[in-house]
Scaffold this active site. Structure first.
Site, PDB file in Angstrom:
ATOM      1  N   ASN B  77       0.819  -1.218   0.000  1.00 29.68           N
ATOM      2  CA  ASN B  77       0.000   0.000   0.000  1.00 29.68           C
ATOM      3  C   ASN B  77       0.841   1.252   0.000  1.00 29.68           C
ATOM      4  O   ASN B  77       1.977   1.252   0.476  1.00 29.68           O
ATOM      5  CB  ASN B  77      -0.955  -0.007   1.199  1.00 29.68           C
ATOM      6  CG  ASN B  77      -0.309   0.574   2.431  1.00 29.68           C
ATOM      7  OD1 ASN B  77      -0.330   1.785   2.653  1.00 29.68           O
ATOM      8  ND2 ASN B  77       0.291  -0.285   3.250  1.00 29.68           N
ATOM      9  N   CYS B 139       6.052   3.417   9.058  1.00 31.06           N
ATOM     10  CA  CYS B 139       5.465   3.604   7.733  1.00 31.06           C
ATOM     11  C   CYS B 139       6.546   3.967   6.722  1.00 31.06           C
ATOM     12  O   CYS B 139       7.220   4.988   6.877  1.00 31.06           O
ATOM     13  CB  CYS B 139       4.389   4.691   7.809  1.00 31.06           C
ATOM     14  SG  CYS B 139       3.581   4.923   6.229  1.00 31.06           S
ATOM     15  N   CYS B 353      10.458 -35.025  -6.137  1.00 29.10           N
ATOM     16  CA  CYS B 353      11.602 -35.184  -5.241  1.00 29.10           C
ATOM     17  C   CYS B 353      12.835 -35.562  -6.051  1.00 29.10           C
ATOM     18  O   CYS B 353      13.933 -35.049  -5.812  1.00 29.10           O
ATOM     19  CB  CYS B 353      11.299 -36.230  -4.165  1.00 29.10           C
ATOM     20  SG  CYS B 353      10.883 -37.867  -4.808  1.00 29.10           S
TER      21      CYS B 353
END
Lengths: 441, 435
Positions: B77, B139, B353
């Site tokens: 964001n 932030c 594998c």
């Protein structure tokens, strides 16, 4: 009940247009973009994947699914089509449940395989919708090859030969190319004229000339082909049908399933196509299922498949048998037809139960029937053919026949399962062998 | 049934699930709904100083990465702190706290690095009846360009200074929220501790570009053809957050400092892991933003069931239980030997594998003609890659070799005693000492 449904005899218009449309809609609807991503995400990208081994054309399935998952279905399509030029049709008609999807490790793990067939269709549809043909021709070799039959084997052979720079002429007995893709597959598996569109797309490679209404032995002779062309590939399939030997088999209403299926595919208005009220299909293969299910979808009230051996011997896959059952078709096994009754037209057909070795048990039963479809196998037609193995053309390796310069593949050649995908593989491999032979010469 | 009541720096809440300071806690409407849904507390979306409100972009604020079925795995964001007037937020905080006195109400703050700015805002928050403050030093986008948020969190001296101002100017508990965009999380945690913080909370979001639009050649989210880095969060960041929480929990200088665990908490299990590593509670954002507030019901029932199954009476009994087992590499027991074991009944023969081991590891798995996969003990180093790539749960496991058994790879018997790098003969430091 609707009077049209109860009407005896072979009549058209048993169902209204909406019911016909719904019944004959795409059996496996295409995946949306998001559905394809989700389906692709289920692929484990197995090492030396069992699905590849299970595919007669050995498509690199994990690679094409990864290409879908990463947003490049066009690249996925090229991966598919490199191995199988009819990957679009095979995505629709392959019995994946007995091939790639049966081998899928997620089938082993959860009984829920990756939807390989539908993903293949997603990729090939995407590319074809763009009108792209991702292959181009090599420089001309100056060689000319005759291909007999414009079905999956013949077209796969022709495409590969043309790609290598050879000129190909394809002779086909029917008015349209495509072979069984065009005439012999249930309508709900090849909707929106897909078979014809695929042929047009395939021919974009160039260098392939199709001559329709040219049957081997009738309009063109083996000897002439051998004389005129550098090589011949026979892929004309099985043009004849086996006869029903029971007394009364010549009565009206006793028909060949393949013709019924072909009529269905060529019909422009299904409401004009007649079907019996009580339909009996004799046989146990895909053709039997396709005829039975489509009879039901046309509005037949009672449809019964009767097969002379046990369920486990039916050539139609379990999935196909279940499809038939889901559409309301009854399947009776271990019963052989012994007589067709009726005054001119068939009214009843009599069967006798048999044991697993086809020995009669003495117990008989009759089924009401105003239409009987024979789906008891097809036979090879033609003169001057190479040596046979049983009732089909004997081949060694990549389709080599007893005649030098003549190759064969698909349903007319011995060995292999009679599947579209097998025919494509045989046509392709014969083309490689023909090309190599001509380049050596 | 286990009691989920949690006390964190003196703040009581009915459960340890708080909503982190973020869009879900930006206003009264949301927070009331969150409390009705059952959340134990909230950290109100960061308030800035009084004055003209913050301005946000008017194009996309979020970018995401997804799994194949659009499962949201990571979110990014570029939204700033609250863009609503200070007085509106304060009024709403007061109203909600009044109506939900049993829930934790912590207010996130971010004002300039000047003591007066902090002195001005703290009494206003105190007046709302809020239980505590969280200092947003984490932030990483937008506000950091203005000398706040992670710009403070990246300089331990600033953290200590501001924390001290806060502690000197309010009676409220002070939680310092840390940025992961540093090289050593212990340093800012120590600074917060030194400044008198009651707790740290971490992690804030990670600097990130979620993806690049390959048609526009622009980072996403794209605003008019350009993009700026954002803060990354959601399930993808959990492993990074767990490590940082663990570092603080086990470091002597910060041991015992309460931690509020943040970073990709999506289920009760995630929360339990954070708590086992020393977090006294957890804060959630992306999971709520993805699925809505109702997820807390699963978190409550799941954690409660787990505590019952473990015979633990309260969340406090869980907190920190895994901390003693966080070690340095050098102390790991080199005499602990395991080998991969493939359960042939469960194996579906996908061969992943084999591909992983053969192509990229130690060529320790054999593949037979009929696709049976077996471990070559003389090559297996027990790296665990086969376990990690196997699509079948518990099909491949690591089996411990008993002491005395011969490790076919080395030809030596497994030693009984612990032996690590600090005493290993190949360690130059050990060799020097022996000479």
């Amino acid at each position: 009940m609707d009077a049209r449904a109860l009407k005896e005899g072979i009549v058209s218009g048993r169902l209204d247009a909406d019911a016909l449309d719904a019944g004959f809609a795409d059996l496996h609807a295409p995946l949306s973009d998001h559905e394809a991503l989700v389906a692709a995400d289920r692929c484990y990208f197995c090492h030396d994947a069992p699905c590849i081994t299970a595919c007669p054309t050995e498509i690199d399935i994990p690679l094409f699914i990864r290409q879908i998952a990463t947003g490049t279905p066009e690249a996925a399509a090229k991966t598919i089509l490199t191995q199988n030029i009819m990957g679009g049709m095979c995505a629709r008609v392959c019995p994946t449940e007995t091939l790639c999807e049966e081998a899928c490790v997620r089938e082993a793990a959860e009984g829920e395989p990756v939807q390989i067939g539908r993903l293949q269709r997603y990729a090939t549809d995407t590319l074809m919708a763009q009108g792209v043909h991702p292959f181009s021709r090599a420089a001309s070799t100056g060689k000319r090859i005759a291909v007999v039959g414009a079905g999956p084997a013949g077209l796969a052979c022709a495409h590969r030969l043309a790609m290598h720079g050879n000129d190909v002429v394809v002779f086909d007995a029917r008015p349209k190319a495509g072979g069984l893709n065009e005439y012999g597959i249930a309508a709900y598996k090849s909707t929106e004229d897909f078979a014809a569109r695929e042929v047009d797309w395939l021919l974009q490679i160039g260098g392939i000339e199709i001559r329709n209404n040219m049957a081997l032995g009738r309009d063109v002779a083996m000897a002439a082909l051998q004389d005129e062309y550098d090589a011949v590939f026979l892929g004309m399939g099985l043009g004849g049908v086996n006869a029903l030997t029971a007394p009364g088999a010549d009565k009206e209403g006793v028909l060949d399933a393949v013709n019924f299926i072909a009529d269905l595919r060529q019909a422009t208005d299904l409401s004009t196509l007649p079907v019996g009220r009580d339909v009996v299909v004799i046989g146990g293969g895909m053709t039997a299922v396709d005829a039975a299910v489509q009879s039901k979808l046309l509005g037949a009230l009672n449809v019964t498949i009767v097969y002379r051996r046990g369920r486990d011997r039916m050539n139609a896959s379990v999935w196909e048998q279940d499809l038939a059952a889901a559409k309301g078709v009854r399947i009776i096994t271990n019963a052989s037809p012994v007589a067709v009754h009726g005054n001119g037209a068939v009214r009843e057909i009599e069967f006798e139960f048999t044991d697993d070795d086809l020995n009669p048990t003495g117990q008989t039963f009759r089924l009401a029937a105003d239409q009987v479809f024979k789906a008891i196998g097809q036979t090879l037609n033609g003169d001057d053919l190479p040596d046979l193995d049983g009732r089909k053309i004997a081949v060694t390796g990549p389709g080599r026949t007893s005649i030098t310069g003549v190759w064969a593949g698909g349903d007319c050649a011995a060995g292999g399962e009679d599947l579209t995908v097998t025919a494509v593989a045989e046509g392709r491999d014969a083309a490689e062998d023909i090309h190599a032979a001509l380049m050596r010469a | 049934m286990a009691d989920l009541t949690t006390e964190f720096v003196g703040i009581k809440s009915p459960n340890p699930f708080w909503l982190a300071s973020a869009p879900p806690t930006d206003k009264e409407y949301n927070v009331r709904r969150a409390f009705e849904a059952g959340w134990g507390g909230v950290v109100w979306k960061t308030l800035g100083e009084a004055g003209p409100p913050i301005v946000n972009v008017n194009g996309p604020r979020y970018g995401a990465i997804w799994g194949a079925d659009r499962r949201l795995l990571g979110l990014n964001n570029i939204e700033l702190i609250t863009d609503r007037p200070l007085e509106v937020n304060l009024r709403e905080i007061k109203a909600v706290k009044r109506d939900y006195p049993d829930r934790a109400m912590v207010v996130s703050l971010m004002v300039p690095c000047e003591e007066d700015a902090w002195k001005a805002i703290l009494p206003l928050v105190e007046e709302t009846g809020a239980d505590g403050v969280e200092l947003n030093f984490g932030c990483p986008h937008g506000m950091s360009e203005r000398g706040m948020g992670s710009a403070v969190g990246q300089v331990p001296e600033y953290i200590e200074m501001v924390t001290r101002w806060v502690k000197q100017n309010t009676r409220m508990p002070c939680i310092v929220k840390l940025t992961p965009n540093i090289t050593d999380i212990r340093k800012p945690a120590m600074a917060a501790h030194a400044g008198g913080a009651d707790a740290v909370s971490l992690i804030n979001t990670i600097n990130s570009i979620t993806s690049v639009d390959l048609d526009l050649f622009a980072p996403e989210p794209t605003i008019d053809g350009k993009g700026a880095h954002g803060g990354y969060c959601g399930p993808a960041v959990k492993p990074i957050a767990l490590n940082m929480v663990a570092e603080i929990a086990r470091t002597p200088e910060t041991r015992g400092l309460p931690i509020s665990g943040i970073g990709g908490v999506t289920t009760w299990k995630d929360a339990a892991e954070f708590m086992a590593l020393g977090a006294g509670n957890v804060q959630v954002c992306t999971a709520a933003m993805t699925y809505g507030f109702k997820i807390v019901q699963e978190m409550i029932s799941g954690l409660s069931q787990y505590l019952d199954e473990k015979g633990l009476n309260s969340t406090a009994d869980l907190v920190g239980r895994a901390v003693p087992n966080i070690s340095d590499w050098q102390h790991l027991n080199l005499n602990y030997v395991t080998k991969a074991r493939i359960n042939q009944d469960l194996c579906i023969s996908c061969g992943r594998c084999f591909a992983a081991c053969e192509d990229t590891s130690h060529q320790a798995i054999a593949m037979s003609e009929d696709r049976v996969f077996t471990v070559k003990d003389d090559e297996c180093v027990a790296c665990n890659l086969c376990v990690n790539v196997c699509p079948v749960e518990d099909c491949i496991t690591m089996e411990e070799l008993a002491a005395g058994a011969v490790d076919e790879r080395t030809g030596r018997p497994v030693a009984t005693e612990h032996g690590d790098w600090t005493t290993h003969p190949n360690n130059p430091a050990v060799r020097q000492a022996a000479e």
